[in-house]
Design a protein around this motif. Structure first.
Motif, PDB file in Angstrom:
ATOM      1  N   ALA A   5       0.845  -1.194   0.000  1.00 47.43           N
ATOM      2  CA  ALA A   5       0.000   0.000   0.000  1.00 47.43           C
ATOM      3  C   ALA A   5       0.883   1.247   0.000  1.00 47.43           C
ATOM      4  N   PHE A   6       0.525   2.214  -0.850  1.00 48.02           N
ATOM      5  CA  PHE A   6       1.297   3.447  -0.968  1.00 48.02           C
ATOM      6  C   PHE A   6       0.353   4.643  -0.919  1.00 48.02           C
ATOM      7  N   VAL A   7       0.905   5.781  -0.543  1.00 48.93           N
ATOM      8  CA  VAL A   7       0.154   7.031  -0.554  1.00 48.93           C
ATOM      9  C   VAL A   7       0.995   8.110  -1.219  1.00 48.93           C
ATOM     10  N   LEU A   8       0.313   9.110  -1.739  1.00 47.03           N
ATOM     11  CA  LEU A   8       0.978  10.280  -2.297  1.00 47.03           C
ATOM     12  C   LEU A   8       0.875  11.393  -1.256  1.00 47.03           C
ATOM     13  N   THR A   9       2.001  11.681  -0.601  1.00 42.70           N
ATOM     14  CA  THR A   9       2.047  12.733   0.422  1.00 42.70           C
ATOM     15  C   THR A   9       2.380  14.056  -0.252  1.00 42.70           C
ATOM     16  N   VAL A  10       1.505  15.065  -0.092  1.00 41.50           N
ATOM     17  CA  VAL A  10       1.591  16.290  -0.882  1.00 41.50           C
ATOM     18  C   VAL A  10       1.537  17.517   0.025  1.00 41.50           C
ATOM     19  N   ALA A  11       2.310  18.553  -0.336  1.00 42.25           N
ATOM     20  CA  ALA A  11       2.264  19.843   0.356  1.00 42.25           C
ATOM     21  C   ALA A  11       2.568  20.940  -0.657  1.00 42.25           C
ATOM     22  N   GLY A  12       2.065  22.149  -0.397  1.00 44.81           N
ATOM     23  CA  GLY A  12       2.280  23.238  -1.337  1.00 44.81           C
ATOM     24  C   GLY A  12       2.421  24.582  -0.659  1.00 44.81           C
ATOM     25  N   LEU A  13       2.862  25.567  -1.447  1.00 49.28           N
ATOM     26  CA  LEU A  13       3.087  26.915  -0.941  1.00 49.28           C
ATOM     27  C   LEU A  13       2.959  27.891  -2.110  1.00 49.28           C
ATOM     28  N   THR A  14       2.438  29.085  -1.838  1.00 52.13           N
ATOM     29  CA  THR A  14       2.381  30.136  -2.839  1.00 52.13           C
ATOM     30  C   THR A  14       2.910  31.436  -2.252  1.00 52.13           C
ATOM     31  N   ASP A  15       3.465  32.285  -3.109  1.00 46.26           N
ATOM     32  CA  ASP A  15       4.080  33.538  -2.652  1.00 46.26           C
ATOM     33  C   ASP A  15       3.867  34.602  -3.720  1.00 46.26           C
ATOM     34  N   VAL A  16       3.708  35.840  -3.300  1.00 48.48           N
ATOM     35  CA  VAL A  16       3.459  36.935  -4.224  1.00 48.48           C
ATOM     36  C   VAL A  16       4.675  37.251  -5.083  1.00 48.48           C
ATOM     37  N   GLY A  17       5.875  36.840  -4.647  1.00 45.06           N
ATOM     38  CA  GLY A  17       7.090  37.159  -5.385  1.00 45.06           C
ATOM     39  C   GLY A  17       7.678  38.492  -4.967  1.00 45.06           C
ATOM     40  N   ARG A  18       8.642  38.962  -5.742  1.00 45.22           N
ATOM     41  CA  ARG A  18       9.387  40.170  -5.368  1.00 45.22           C
ATOM     42  C   ARG A  18       8.950  41.424  -6.106  1.00 45.22           C
ATOM     43  N   THR A  19       8.116  41.279  -7.154  1.00 43.74           N
ATOM     44  CA  THR A  19       7.777  42.463  -7.952  1.00 43.74           C
ATOM     45  C   THR A  19       6.286  42.734  -8.061  1.00 43.74           C
ATOM     46  N   SER A  21       2.272  43.156  -6.683  1.00 44.85           N
ATOM     47  CA  SER A  21       1.596  43.641  -5.487  1.00 44.85           C
ATOM     48  C   SER A  21       0.467  42.723  -5.038  1.00 44.85           C
ATOM     49  N   ARG A  22       0.046  41.812  -5.928  1.00 42.52           N
ATOM     50  CA  ARG A  22      -1.075  40.928  -5.618  1.00 42.52           C
ATOM     51  C   ARG A  22      -0.758  39.530  -6.138  1.00 42.52           C
ATOM     52  N   ASN A  23      -1.157  38.533  -5.370  1.00 45.21           N
ATOM     53  CA  ASN A  23      -0.928  37.152  -5.773  1.00 45.21           C
ATOM     54  C   ASN A  23      -2.163  36.635  -6.506  1.00 45.21           C
ATOM     55  N   GLU A  24      -2.008  36.359  -7.805  1.00 49.45           N
ATOM     56  CA  GLU A  24      -3.104  35.819  -8.607  1.00 49.45           C
ATOM     57  C   GLU A  24      -3.008  34.306  -8.768  1.00 49.45           C
ATOM     58  N   ASP A  25      -2.020  33.686  -8.131  1.00 43.13           N
ATOM     59  CA  ASP A  25      -1.940  32.219  -8.096  1.00 43.13           C
ATOM     60  C   ASP A  25      -2.853  31.674  -7.009  1.00 43.13           C
ATOM     61  N   ASP A  49      -7.079  36.890  -9.742  1.00 44.49           N
ATOM     62  CA  ASP A  49      -7.107  36.153  -8.480  1.00 44.49           C
ATOM     63  C   ASP A  49      -8.460  35.481  -8.258  1.00 44.49           C
ATOM     64  N   ILE A  50      -9.528  36.123  -8.713  1.00 46.81           N
ATOM     65  CA  ILE A  50     -10.860  35.525  -8.598  1.00 46.81           C
ATOM     66  C   ILE A  50     -10.965  34.304  -9.506  1.00 46.81           C
ATOM     67  N   ALA A  51     -10.425  34.415 -10.710  1.00 43.93           N
ATOM     68  CA  ALA A  51     -10.481  33.310 -11.660  1.00 43.93           C
ATOM     69  C   ALA A  51      -9.729  32.093 -11.140  1.00 43.93           C
ATOM     70  N   SER A  52      -8.527  32.293 -10.627  1.00 45.20           N
ATOM     71  CA  SER A  52      -7.745  31.151 -10.139  1.00 45.20           C
ATOM     72  C   SER A  52      -8.419  30.517  -8.925  1.00 45.20           C
ATOM     73  N   ARG A  53      -8.967  31.349  -8.044  1.00 42.85           N
ATOM     74  CA  ARG A  53      -9.648  30.815  -6.860  1.00 42.85           C
ATOM     75  C   ARG A  53     -10.900  30.022  -7.261  1.00 42.85           C
ATOM     76  N   LYS A  54     -11.648  30.550  -8.213  1.00 47.52           N
ATOM     77  CA  LYS A  54     -12.855  29.860  -8.665  1.00 47.52           C
ATOM     78  C   LYS A  54     -12.496  28.527  -9.338  1.00 47.52           C
ATOM     79  N   ALA A  55     -11.458  28.509 -10.150  1.00 44.27           N
ATOM     80  CA  ALA A  55     -11.059  27.275 -10.821  1.00 44.27           C
ATOM     81  C   ALA A  55     -10.646  26.213  -9.813  1.00 44.27           C
ATOM     82  N   VAL A  56      -9.854  26.599  -8.830  1.00 46.64           N
ATOM     83  CA  VAL A  56      -9.430  25.652  -7.802  1.00 46.64           C
ATOM     84  C   VAL A  56     -10.645  25.116  -7.049  1.00 46.64           C
TER      85      VAL A  56
END
Length: 271
Positions: A5-19, A21-25, A49-56
């Motif tokens: 038996a196996f599992v896929l252990t997953v984790a993630g992170l998002t960041d606005v970056g350096r340039t 002003s808003r994170n659309e990811d 940002d609304i589009a990406s949030r709605k898709a997710v």
């Protein structure tokens, strides 16, 4: 290797970056590691940002309705890397998973397109988003990979990094045609969610083997880091959450010119 038996252990992170002003990811990882989705919104003031949030939200909700927790067994090594995008030629569980993943993306596209219409945007205008996702086929050691746009899915196996998606971009078309003449900008994409009434995501199924590492990202990551650096970080950091953080840090250290999102998963034994 005997089946286990196996599992896929997953984790993630998002960041606005350096340039920016808003994170659309945006991204989401299911609690049990059954699926993961990364979206990179487009549109700025129009609501990327609304589009990406709605898709997710729509895609993950659709996949969650079809996710089943079943024992996972490992495929034989000689069958380790078969890719099948033709649903009619796949086993029933894979055919269903390919169909469900495609429907999930298409439903998200309709939801965003409807939002654009409600806001009075003309066809092809308004907000949109790329998507890249993986969904472990219930009861198997395989995963469906789906995408539209230039967000990517990678797999690290035996120390070697492979891109499992192909960018839907003018730059990729230019490369496919021999790379003659002036190269177009890399960020001009030719397929996305929300900008048209219909979209056809690219879907396929890939095997999972013990110790495989899967990585999803927005172009803010692979646009800043060459594949060699991505592979080194994934090799050096076996824990998914720390690997995702290290990838984000490296992209920002390289300039952080865009929002950056990384989701990392490792296929491991449960016992």
């Amino acid at each position: 290797m005997p089946n286990a038996a196996f599992v896929l252990t997953v984790a993630g992170l998002t960041d606005v970056g350096r340039t920016r002003s808003r994170n659309e990811d945006d991204f989401q990882v299911s609690a049990g590691g059954e699926f993961a989705v990364v979206c990179d919104g487009m549109g700025g003031h129009a609501g990327g940002d609304i589009a990406s949030r709605k898709a997710v939200e729509v895609i993950c909700g659709f996949l969650q309705d079809h996710a089943q927790v079943e024992p996972i067994t490992v495929v034989d090594r000689e069958d380790a890397d078969r890719t099948q995008t033709d649903p009619s030629a796949a086993q029933p569980a894979v055919r269903l998973a390919l169909s469900v993943a495609r429907s999930a993306v298409q439903q998200a596209n309709r939801a965003i397109h409807d939002l654009n219409q409600a806001r009075g945007f003309a066809q092809g205008r308004g907000m949109g988003t790329t998507v890249a996702g993986v969904w472990r086929v219930p009861g198997t050691a395989q995963m469906v990979v789906f995408h539209a746009g230039d967000s990517r899915v990678y797999r690290l196996r035996d120390g070697e990094l492979r891109t499992l998606t192909r960018d839907h971009s003018l730059y990729q078309i230019w490369l496919d045609n021999g790379g003659r003449g002036t190269a177009p900008q890399r960020n001009i994409i030719v397929r996305a969610l929300g900008t048209a009434e219909e979209v056809e995501p690219e879907v396929g199924v890939h095997s999972l083997m013990p110790d495989d590492v899967v990585m999803l990202c927005s172009d803010g990551l692979n646009g800043m880091l060459p594949d060699g650096v991505i592979a080194r970080i994934l090799r050096d950091e076996p824990e998914p959450a720390r690997a995702a953080a290290a990838l984000i840090d490296a992209a920002n250290a390289a300039g952080g010119q865009d929002n950056v999102t990384a989701v990392v998963g490792r296929f491991i034994a449960t016992a």
